[in-house]
Design an enzyme around this catalytic site. Sequence first.
Site, PDB file in Angstrom:
ATOM      1  N   GLU A 136     -54.498  39.644  60.805  1.00 56.26           N
ATOM      2  CA  GLU A 136     -53.574  38.515  60.964  1.00 56.26           C
ATOM      3  C   GLU A 136     -53.271  37.829  59.637  1.00 56.26           C
ATOM      4  O   GLU A 136     -52.241  37.153  59.514  1.00 56.26           O
ATOM      5  CB  GLU A 136     -54.139  37.493  61.967  1.00 56.26           C
ATOM      6  CG  GLU A 136     -55.320  36.674  61.499  1.00 56.26           C
ATOM      7  CD  GLU A 136     -56.674  37.326  61.711  1.00 56.26           C
ATOM      8  OE1 GLU A 136     -57.696  36.616  61.643  1.00 56.26           O
ATOM      9  OE2 GLU A 136     -56.709  38.559  61.928  1.00 56.26           O
ATOM     10  N   HIS A 178     -59.486  41.148  59.016  1.00 50.00           N
ATOM     11  CA  HIS A 178     -58.587  40.178  59.647  1.00 50.00           C
ATOM     12  C   HIS A 178     -57.134  40.568  59.382  1.00 50.00           C
ATOM     13  O   HIS A 178     -56.514  40.069  58.435  1.00 50.00           O
ATOM     14  CB  HIS A 178     -58.846  38.779  59.093  1.00 50.00           C
ATOM     15  CG  HIS A 178     -60.128  38.164  59.546  1.00 50.00           C
ATOM     16  ND1 HIS A 178     -60.202  37.241  60.561  1.00 50.00           N
ATOM     17  CD2 HIS A 178     -61.404  38.361  59.116  1.00 50.00           C
ATOM     18  CE1 HIS A 178     -61.458  36.878  60.742  1.00 50.00           C
ATOM     19  NE2 HIS A 178     -62.216  37.542  59.874  1.00 50.00           N
ATOM     20  N   CYS A 205     -62.754  41.280  63.877  1.00 48.38           N
ATOM     21  CA  CYS A 205     -63.982  40.813  63.232  1.00 48.38           C
ATOM     22  C   CYS A 205     -65.109  40.696  64.254  1.00 48.38           C
ATOM     23  O   CYS A 205     -65.622  41.698  64.726  1.00 48.38           O
ATOM     24  CB  CYS A 205     -63.742  39.512  62.482  1.00 48.38           C
ATOM     25  SG  CYS A 205     -65.017  39.155  61.253  1.00 48.38           S
TER      26      CYS A 205
END
Length: 563
Positions: A534, A532, A403
Site C-alpha cells: 500500500e 507493505h 505484513c
Amino acid sequence: MSTTKKSTKENSKNTSTTSQKTKYIFVTGGVASSLGKGIVSASLAKLLQSRGFSVTIQKFDPYLNIDPGTLNPYEHGECYVTDDGAETDLDLGHYERFLNVSTSQANNVTTGRIYNTVINKERKGDFLGKTVQVIPHITDEIKRNFYFLGETGKYDIIITEIGGCVGDIESLPFVEAVRQARWELGEQNSLVIHLTLVPYLSAAKELKTKPTQHSVKMLSEQGVQPDVLVCRTEHSLPDDIRRKISQFCNVNIKSVIESIDADTIYDVPLLMRKEHLDDIVLEKLGLPTDSTPNLDEWKHFLGKLKNPTDEVKIALVGKYVELPDAYKSIVESFIHAGAETETTVKLKWVSSEDLDSDEDVKKYLENMDGVLVAPGFGDRGIEGKVLAVKYARENKIPFFGICLGMQVAVVEFARNVLKLESAHSAEMNPDTEFPVIDLMKEQKDITTKGGTMRLGAYPCQLKKKSLASQIYDGKDLIHERHRHRYEFNNKFLKDYEKAGLLPTGINPESNLVEIVEMKQAEHPYFVGVQFHPELKSTALSPHPLFVGFIKAALQKRLEEVVE
C-alpha cells in the site's frame, strides 16, 4: 530545469529562462486541525508539476517524538515508510500518491529531531561554549532543514507544510523560522499560504469570517503575513465574504481561495485549478504563468473513479478499525485499484477483537467478495485474525494478508493444515513449541524499539509461473517497502511447501520469505506478503497486488451471479 514527465517537456521550455534558484512555499494552518493542509499542499504540487516544474513537499511536525515510528496509530494515524527506511507522517503518503514520486527521510522533520540534533551538537562543543537558545540555534536548525532539499539542485519549488495550528506553543519556533527564512530568501523567492476555516452557522444561516480573521491576526503577530488564504468551507464563498476576508486579513481578494468540501480528495487539484491557485503562486514567485497544466492523465483517473461499472465488498480485518487513518494507505490503494478496474470497492471495517468464534466470523464475512487482514503489532485481536484467515481459506474467498496479515496466515495454516496446534508467532508467544514466525538470529540481542525493524525498500525475487509473478506482469525482481521485526521461520519451509502454501517471493540477499500463496487449483486467490504494498500505490500507478485482489473479488462475484 528538471521535469517530471515527458508530456510536460513543452511546458518546461517556458520556465527555462528563469533563475535556477529554488523557490519556497510555506503552508500553515489555523482555527482547527485536520482542515487538509496536506491535501492542499499535494494538490498545489500536482498543479505545478503538471506545468513542468520539479516539485517536492516536506512536512515539519511540532511533536517531540523523533519520528512517528513509536506512536500508537490512534495517536497520529498510520506510520508511512519511505524507500530509505524513514518512518514518517501519513501526509507523505498523500504527497507520493498525488505526485507519483518518492519522498525520503529529508521530507519529514519533527521537533524531536531538531532538538536532538542541536543538543548533540552542543555536547560535541560545536557551539564553542555559547548559550544554546531557541533563537538562533533551534530556528537555524529548522531553516537548515527547510533548505536541505533545495540545495540538492533537484527541485524548482519546495513546498513546506508546517504541522499543527498557528497559536500552538509547539509551532512557535517553526513560524519564527519561516519569518526569518522569508527575509533570507528575498522577494519572489518564497510565499506563505495559510489554510483556515470559514464555518457555516446553520442557526444564523451565515458563513462566519471571524475565526479566519483571528487566525491571520495571530500569524501576523508572530511576524508572518500570509500571501494567500485558502478557506476551507462547506458552502461556496460569495464575493462579499471574500472581500471581507481580504479587507480584514490584508490579503488581495484574488488570493482568497475557496476550498469547498469535495467528493474525493482527488478532486482537490481541479478545484484549486478552478480557483487559479497555481497561477497566483507562480505570479507571486516571479515564474511564468503562460503554460497550461497538463492534467489529462489525472482527469482520466477521476473519470474512471467516478464512473464504475462493477462493485465488490471487501472486509478489512484489523484492530484499529475505529480510526480509518490507521489504514489510510490501504484505503487509498483500494481507491486506486477500484479506479483501475472501474469498480466501487465497498469496505466493511471488521474489528478482529469481535471475532471470537466461527459463528462470529461467518456473521461478518459470509457475504464478502474478499478479505484483507491488515498489518499491526502486538497480540490484541490476533486470534480473531486467525479465524478470519481460516474462514477465507476454507470458503475460498479471495484473501490478501499484509505484513502481520501474512504472518497470521502462516500461523493459521500451521495450526489447521500442518496440524501444529500450538504454532504461533514468537512475537505473541515467545515460548511456543512451533515458532513459525520468529526473529532472525542477529536480531535477538537487540532490545531498542526499532532496532530490530526491517525498514524501507528491499528486493524480492519472484518465482516464475507463480501467481505473484503473474500479478507483477512477469517481473523477476521487485522492490517493496517493509516495516516489521518478525520473519517467516525457514526451518518450517519444506513443511509448508509440501502442504501447499508456497513461498513465491524470496529476498535474494537474506533468503527471507516475502510472499506466500496457495496453489490456484486449491484456492482462487490466497496471497500473503511480508511487505507493505500500500505504500507504493499512487493515483496514476495503482499497486498490482491490490488490482489483482480486486480482480479476484470481481471474479468471485461473477461466478456467484452465474450460479
